[in-house]
Write a protein that holds these residues in place. Structure first.
Motif, PDB file in Angstrom:
ATOM      1  N   ALA A 127     -33.212  22.056 -18.200  1.00 15.27           N
ATOM      2  CA  ALA A 127     -32.728  22.917 -17.245  1.00 15.27           C
ATOM      3  C   ALA A 127     -34.028  23.375 -16.300  1.00 15.27           C
ATOM      4  O   ALA A 127     -35.116  23.688 -17.255  1.00 15.27           O
ATOM      5  CB  ALA A 127     -31.856  23.298 -17.427  1.00 15.27           C
ATOM      6  N   PRO A 128     -34.093  22.772 -15.540  1.00 16.38           N
ATOM      7  CA  PRO A 128     -35.358  23.944 -14.532  1.00 16.38           C
ATOM      8  C   PRO A 128     -35.804  25.202 -15.224  1.00 16.38           C
ATOM      9  O   PRO A 128     -35.146  25.723 -15.349  1.00 16.38           O
ATOM     10  CB  PRO A 128     -35.233  24.192 -12.886  1.00 16.38           C
ATOM     11  N   GLN A 129     -37.439  25.489 -15.407  1.00 21.56           N
ATOM     12  CA  GLN A 129     -37.386  26.884 -15.783  1.00 21.56           C
ATOM     13  C   GLN A 129     -38.254  27.543 -14.742  1.00 21.56           C
ATOM     14  O   GLN A 129     -38.954  27.269 -13.789  1.00 21.56           O
ATOM     15  CB  GLN A 129     -38.492  26.778 -16.833  1.00 21.56           C
ATOM     16  N   THR A 130     -37.954  29.256 -14.649  1.00 23.86           N
ATOM     17  CA  THR A 130     -38.123  30.325 -13.591  1.00 23.86           C
ATOM     18  C   THR A 130     -38.940  30.941 -14.102  1.00 23.86           C
ATOM     19  O   THR A 130     -38.425  31.658 -15.287  1.00 23.86           O
ATOM     20  CB  THR A 130     -37.089  30.649 -12.200  1.00 23.86           C
ATOM     21  N   VAL A 131     -40.224  30.854 -13.409  1.00 23.32           N
ATOM     22  CA  VAL A 131     -40.897  32.029 -13.996  1.00 23.32           C
ATOM     23  C   VAL A 131     -41.238  32.573 -12.648  1.00 23.32           C
ATOM     24  O   VAL A 131     -42.002  32.341 -11.978  1.00 23.32           O
ATOM     25  CB  VAL A 131     -42.144  32.345 -15.013  1.00 23.32           C
ATOM     26  N   GLY A 132     -40.795  33.899 -12.783  1.00 29.38           N
ATOM     27  CA  GLY A 132     -41.652  35.480 -10.815  1.00 29.38           C
ATOM     28  C   GLY A 132     -40.920  34.064  -9.392  1.00 29.38           C
ATOM     29  O   GLY A 132     -39.818  33.172  -9.509  1.00 29.38           O
ATOM     30  N   PRO A 133     -41.431  33.493  -9.187  1.00 30.71           N
ATOM     31  CA  PRO A 133     -40.983  32.644  -8.343  1.00 30.71           C
ATOM     32  C   PRO A 133     -41.427  31.493  -7.993  1.00 30.71           C
ATOM     33  O   PRO A 133     -41.015  30.204  -7.424  1.00 30.71           O
ATOM     34  CB  PRO A 133     -42.352  33.345  -6.291  1.00 30.71           C
ATOM     35  N   LEU A 134     -41.754  30.960  -9.257  1.00 34.25           N
ATOM     36  CA  LEU A 134     -42.162  29.752  -9.244  1.00 34.25           C
ATOM     37  C   LEU A 134     -41.119  29.275 -10.389  1.00 34.25           C
ATOM     38  O   LEU A 134     -41.191  29.076 -11.714  1.00 34.25           O
ATOM     39  CB  LEU A 134     -43.616  29.059 -10.421  1.00 34.25           C
ATOM     40  N   THR A 135     -40.925  27.423  -9.936  1.00 35.33           N
ATOM     41  CA  THR A 135     -39.554  27.090 -11.302  1.00 35.33           C
ATOM     42  C   THR A 135     -40.164  25.596 -11.628  1.00 35.33           C
ATOM     43  O   THR A 135     -41.327  25.163 -10.103  1.00 35.33           O
ATOM     44  CB  THR A 135     -38.637  26.439 -10.321  1.00 35.33           C
ATOM     45  N   ILE A 136     -40.182  24.924 -12.142  1.00 30.27           N
ATOM     46  CA  ILE A 136     -40.572  24.047 -12.744  1.00 30.27           C
ATOM     47  C   ILE A 136     -39.476  23.188 -13.477  1.00 30.27           C
ATOM     48  O   ILE A 136     -38.593  23.657 -13.755  1.00 30.27           O
ATOM     49  CB  ILE A 136     -41.824  23.946 -14.063  1.00 30.27           C
ATOM     50  N   ASP A 137     -39.380  21.711 -12.588  1.00 24.42           N
ATOM     51  CA  ASP A 137     -38.264  20.451 -13.557  1.00 24.42           C
ATOM     52  C   ASP A 137     -39.014  19.879 -13.994  1.00 24.42           C
ATOM     53  O   ASP A 137     -39.820  18.430 -13.233  1.00 24.42           O
ATOM     54  CB  ASP A 137     -37.705  20.361 -12.232  1.00 24.42           C
ATOM     55  N   THR A 138     -38.792  19.471 -15.485  1.00 20.63           N
ATOM     56  CA  THR A 138     -39.607  18.840 -16.209  1.00 20.63           C
ATOM     57  C   THR A 138     -38.967  17.120 -16.566  1.00 20.63           C
ATOM     58  O   THR A 138     -39.897  16.319 -16.511  1.00 20.63           O
ATOM     59  CB  THR A 138     -39.573  19.339 -17.943  1.00 20.63           C
ATOM     60  N   GLY A 139     -38.367  17.152 -16.149  1.00 22.25           N
ATOM     61  CA  GLY A 139     -37.338  15.969 -15.888  1.00 22.25           C
ATOM     62  C   GLY A 139     -38.365  14.647 -14.498  1.00 22.25           C
ATOM     63  O   GLY A 139     -38.485  14.341 -14.308  1.00 22.25           O
ATOM     64  N   ARG A 140     -38.246  16.269 -13.429  1.00 19.44           N
ATOM     65  CA  ARG A 140     -38.606  15.915 -12.143  1.00 19.44           C
ATOM     66  C   ARG A 140     -40.304  15.539 -11.859  1.00 19.44           C
ATOM     67  O   ARG A 140     -40.775  14.966 -11.271  1.00 19.44           O
ATOM     68  CB  ARG A 140     -38.152  15.576 -11.044  1.00 19.44           C
ATOM     69  N   ARG A 141     -40.458  16.124 -13.001  1.00 20.04           N
ATOM     70  CA  ARG A 141     -41.891  16.415 -13.167  1.00 20.04           C
ATOM     71  C   ARG A 141     -42.664  17.152 -11.967  1.00 20.04           C
ATOM     72  O   ARG A 141     -43.474  16.864 -11.697  1.00 20.04           O
ATOM     73  CB  ARG A 141     -42.921  16.110 -13.370  1.00 20.04           C
ATOM     74  N   ARG A 142     -41.632  18.553 -11.524  1.00 18.94           N
ATOM     75  CA  ARG A 142     -41.776  18.913 -10.174  1.00 18.94           C
ATOM     76  C   ARG A 142     -41.914  20.182 -10.228  1.00 18.94           C
ATOM     77  O   ARG A 142     -41.579  20.852 -11.136  1.00 18.94           O
ATOM     78  CB  ARG A 142     -40.945  18.831  -9.334  1.00 18.94           C
ATOM     79  N   ALA A 143     -43.112  21.120  -9.671  1.00 20.01           N
ATOM     80  CA  ALA A 143     -43.503  22.336  -9.941  1.00 20.01           C
ATOM     81  C   ALA A 143     -43.060  23.316  -8.321  1.00 20.01           C
ATOM     82  O   ALA A 143     -43.933  22.700  -7.129  1.00 20.01           O
ATOM     83  CB  ALA A 143     -44.875  23.080 -10.402  1.00 20.01           C
ATOM     84  N   TYR A 144     -42.363  23.894  -7.846  1.00 21.91           N
ATOM     85  CA  TYR A 144     -41.791  24.376  -6.634  1.00 21.91           C
ATOM     86  C   TYR A 144     -41.939  25.702  -6.421  1.00 21.91           C
ATOM     87  O   TYR A 144     -41.420  26.573  -7.867  1.00 21.91           O
ATOM     88  CB  TYR A 144     -41.183  23.861  -5.889  1.00 21.91           C
ATOM     89  N   ALA A 145     -41.998  26.385  -5.078  1.00 26.15           N
ATOM     90  CA  ALA A 145     -41.664  27.790  -5.362  1.00 26.15           C
ATOM     91  C   ALA A 145     -40.987  28.134  -3.292  1.00 26.15           C
ATOM     92  O   ALA A 145     -41.720  27.892  -3.449  1.00 26.15           O
ATOM     93  CB  ALA A 145     -42.804  28.664  -5.244  1.00 26.15           C
ATOM     94  N   ASP A 146     -40.008  28.312  -3.200  1.00 22.38           N
ATOM     95  CA  ASP A 146     -38.977  28.699  -2.240  1.00 22.38           C
ATOM     96  C   ASP A 146     -39.316  27.791  -1.485  1.00 22.38           C
ATOM     97  O   ASP A 146     -38.613  25.610  -2.055  1.00 22.38           O
ATOM     98  CB  ASP A 146     -39.500  29.387  -1.082  1.00 22.38           C
TER      99      ASP A 146
END
Length: 235
Positions: free
Chosen positions: A135-154
Motif C-alpha cells: 500500500a502507498p505510504q504517506t508521511v507529511g505531504p509526501l506519498t510513495i507508491d513502491t509498486g509503481r515506484r512513484r513519489a508525489y505530493a498533491d
C-alpha cells in the motif's frame, strides 16, 4: 559488438574504453546470467541506451570524447532513470560526489573486483525490479507508491533515481525511526560502511533538493536520518 540475447536478468550496457577491462566485466556479467552489450566510445553510448533500453549501465567516467559524467547528465536531463554505476580510475571524493549528484546510483574505483561490480548491479536491479506490491505510504505531504515506484505530493510527482527512491522508501516505511548511515548503506545499497558513508549524505542532500518543502527527512545529529511525521500525524 552486437548485444547478446536478453536473459531473464536483463541487459547491461558496459561503456568502457579499455578493452581488457570491458572483457573481464562482460565475462563476469554473462556468467551471472546477464545479457551484455559493450560500447567503447562515449559518443555512441547515448544512442545505445535509447536503442537497447538496458536494465542497467556500467559507465566509465574517463571516456574519450564524451565522458561518463556528460553521458549521465544527458540521460537524466532526458528523464531517463536507468540505473547507472560509475567506474573511475580516480579515488577522489569530489569526483564521487559530483557523480552521485548527477544521478548515479553507485560508484566504484579501479582496480575493482569484477564480482563486487556484478553484486552491485544485482543489488540495484533487485530493488528496482523486485519491489513488492504494498500500500502507498504517506508521511507529511509526501506519498510513495513502491509498486509503481512513484513519489508525489498533491499534484506534483518527483523524478528520482532508483537509489534515491529506494532510500526514501526505506525511511518512509518506518516513520520516526532513526537509522545510522551504516545501517542505510547495508540495507539500501547492500554493502558495508567500508564503501564510505558520505554516499548516504549525498543522496539525502539530493532528495531534499528535489522534494523541497515536501521532504519528510530529518537529520539526527551524530546518529543518522529519519522520515518524520508531522505533529498532526503523531496525534
Amino acid at each position: 559488438m552486437s548485444p547478446e540475447s536478453r536473459p531473464p536478468r536483463g541487459l547491461v550496457l558496459v561503456v568502457e574504453d579499455e578493452p581488457a577491462i570491458a572483457d573481464v566485466v562482460r565475462l563476469n556479467l554473462v556468467k551471472a546470467g546477464y545479457g551484455v552489450h559493450v560500447q567503447h566510445d562515449g559518443a555512441h553510448a547515448l544512442g545505445d541506451v535509447r536503442r537497447l533500453r538496458p536494465a542497467a549501465i556500467i559507465l566509465d567516467v574517463g571516456l574519450p570524447g564524451m565522458d561518463g559524467i556528460e553521458i549521465c547528465r544527458a540521460l537524466r536531463a532526458d528523464q531517463d532513470w536507468t540505473p547507472v554505476l560509475f567506474v573511475t580510475a580516480r579515488d577522489d571524493e569530489v569526483d564521487r560526489i559530483v557523480g552521485l549528484e548527477l544521478g548515479a546510483d553507485d560508484y566504484v574505483t579501479k582496480p575493482f573486483s569484477p564480482r563486487e561490480l556484478v553484486a552491485r548491479v544485482t543489488g540495484v536491479l533487485r530493488r528496482t525490479q523486485g519491489t513488492p506490491e504494498t500500500a502507498p505510504q504517506t508521511v507529511g505531504p509526501l506519498t510513495i507508491d513502491t509498486g509503481r515506484r512513484r513519489a508525489y505530493a498533491d499534484d506534483r510527482e518527483f523524478a528520482l533515481t532508483a537509489t534515491e527512491f529506494d532510500l526514501l522508501a526505506y525511511l518512509m516505511r518506518r516513520p520516526g525511526r532513526v537509522f545510522s548511515r551504516e545501517q542505510l548503506l547495508s540495507e539500501v545499497w547492500g554493502y558495508s560502511s567500508v564503501a564510505g558513508t558520505r554516499t548516504v549524505d549525498v543522496h539525502i542532500a539530493q532528495l531534499r533538493a528535489k522534494l523541497g518543502e515536501d521532504s519528510p527527512i530529518r537529520t539526527v545529529r551524530g546518529v543518522g536520518y529519519a522520515a518524520e511525521r508531522s505533529a498532526a500525524e503523531r496525534r
